[in-house]
Design a protein around this motif. Structure first.
Motif, PDB file in Angstrom:
ATOM      1  N   TYR A 271       0.833  -1.194   0.000  1.00  0.00           N
ATOM      2  CA  TYR A 271       0.000   0.000   0.000  1.00  0.00           C
ATOM      3  C   TYR A 271       0.874   1.253   0.000  1.00  0.00           C
ATOM      4  CZ  TYR A 271       0.654   0.102   5.163  1.00  0.00           C
ATOM      5  OH  TYR A 271       1.169   0.141   6.439  1.00  0.00           O
ATOM      6  N   PRO A 273       1.807   4.563   1.591  1.00  0.00           N
ATOM      7  CA  PRO A 273       1.649   5.167   2.920  1.00  0.00           C
ATOM      8  C   PRO A 273       1.228   6.631   2.898  1.00  0.00           C
ATOM      9  CG  PRO A 273       3.971   4.954   2.382  1.00  0.00           C
ATOM     10  CD  PRO A 273       3.219   4.237   1.305  1.00  0.00           C
ATOM     11  N   TYR A 276      -2.346   6.792   3.977  1.00  0.00           N
ATOM     12  CA  TYR A 276      -2.659   6.019   5.183  1.00  0.00           C
ATOM     13  C   TYR A 276      -3.496   6.861   6.138  1.00  0.00           C
ATOM     14  CZ  TYR A 276      -1.911   2.699   9.000  1.00  0.00           C
ATOM     15  OH  TYR A 276      -2.079   1.774  10.002  1.00  0.00           O
ATOM     16  N   SER A 281      -4.681   2.214   4.186  1.00  0.00           N
ATOM     17  CA  SER A 281      -4.409   3.123   3.078  1.00  0.00           C
ATOM     18  C   SER A 281      -5.473   2.976   2.002  1.00  0.00           C
ATOM     19  CB  SER A 281      -3.036   2.834   2.475  1.00  0.00           C
ATOM     20  OG  SER A 281      -2.826   3.599   1.301  1.00  0.00           O
TER      21      SER A 281
END
Length: 290
Positions: A271, A273, A276, A281
């Protein structure tokens, strides 16, 4: 930027044109050029195709349609459409269309989503993260400009809208300088780093990565950093099975500045970040383990 902001920018570009003594057909063409030019790079969402011919998703939206090489092509398409409808030739139509397209591409490159601005020659995604996807300050500046056009009726409207653009560029410049200062500081402490502008003016999230550790913190030029989250990435993980089964994961790994890798008994995934929030995320791609 979001579609509403792009539309407002197109209308504001149209507002900067001095329309006195302009042929009505040319005026209509200029309106179409500014309005359509401010939106046409997003045609990839309508076509539902990526530059690789795969099914289109928001994740890898803003590819070749947002590249610099496409800007004059889009402007020519718009010019041709206006000619077919109104049978008028005026270089201003092309110039306004080109300006609107460039503004769309440029502002998209300034936020976290970014664009494939150098495609098809390079797949690098330019995502500076210096302004938010929805910039409320820009909306406020435009609203103030609209109010002035209603209150100061004796003052030429096109001059007011030109002032509006000057103020917008000043705002973006101030925001960008502060973001770059913060990002340059982060580069001293992290192997990899990225910046994401907050919806609150002059506030930024910094995402820094050292080894398998990713830190996310908020910062302004005037305040100390405030830690938001610490993430751990399983860097030694083989992602070949993930990319083989999930094409979106491959694109995400290619276009993100860096990703967090997760692997447990049930899932293998990555994912971004930068997106996030609240434990996950928005850009997260994975496969279930069999």
């Amino acid at each position: 930027m979001d579609s509403i902001t792009h539309t407002l920018m197109g209308l504001t570009v149209y507002g900067t044109v001095k329309k006195k003594d302009i042929d009505p057909k040319v005026k209509k063409s200029i309106f179409v050029a500014s309005a359509v030019g401010s939106q046409i790079p997003d045609i990839d969402m309508i076509l539902q195709l990526t530059e690789k011919g795969r099914l289109m998703y928001q994740m890898w939206h803003r590819g070749v349609s947002h590249s610099l090489i496409m800007a004059p092509i889009w402007a020519l398409v718009i010019y041709a459409i206006c000619y077919l409808i109104w049978k008028v030739k005026d270089k201003m139509i092309f110039c306004i269309a080109l300006l609107s397209v460039f503004l769309h591409i440029g502002f998209d490159s300034l936020n976290t989503w970014g664009t494939g601005i150098f495609e098809p020659f390079a797949s690098t995604r330019v995502s500076l993260g210096l302004i938010p996807i929805v910039d409320v300050v820009i909306w406020v500046i435009m609203l103030i400009g609209l109010i002035f056009t209603k209150v100061k009726k004796s003052y030429p409207k096109y001059k007011i809208w030109r002032i509006v653009w000057i103020v917008i560029f000043i705002h973006v410049a101030i925001q960008s300088v502060q973001g770059q200062i913060i990002h340059n500081e982060a580069k001293l402490f992290y192997e990899k780093s990225a910046i994401s502008a907050s919806f609150v003016p002059w506030n930024f999230s910094i995402i820094g990565k050292n080894g398998d550790t990713v830190e996310i913190y908020s910062k302004t030029v005037w305040t100390e950093k405030k830690k938001i989250q610490i993430l751990h990435s399983k860097e030694e993980t083989d992602l070949t099975p993930l990319f083989a089964e999930n094409l979106k994961a491959e694109v995400l790994a290619q276009w993100s500045p860096f990703v967090v890798i997760i692997e447990d008994q049930n899932k293998l995934g990555i994912y971004d970040p930068r997106f996030y929030r609240n434990g996950s995320s928005f850009l997260f791609e994975y496969v279930e383990k069999k």
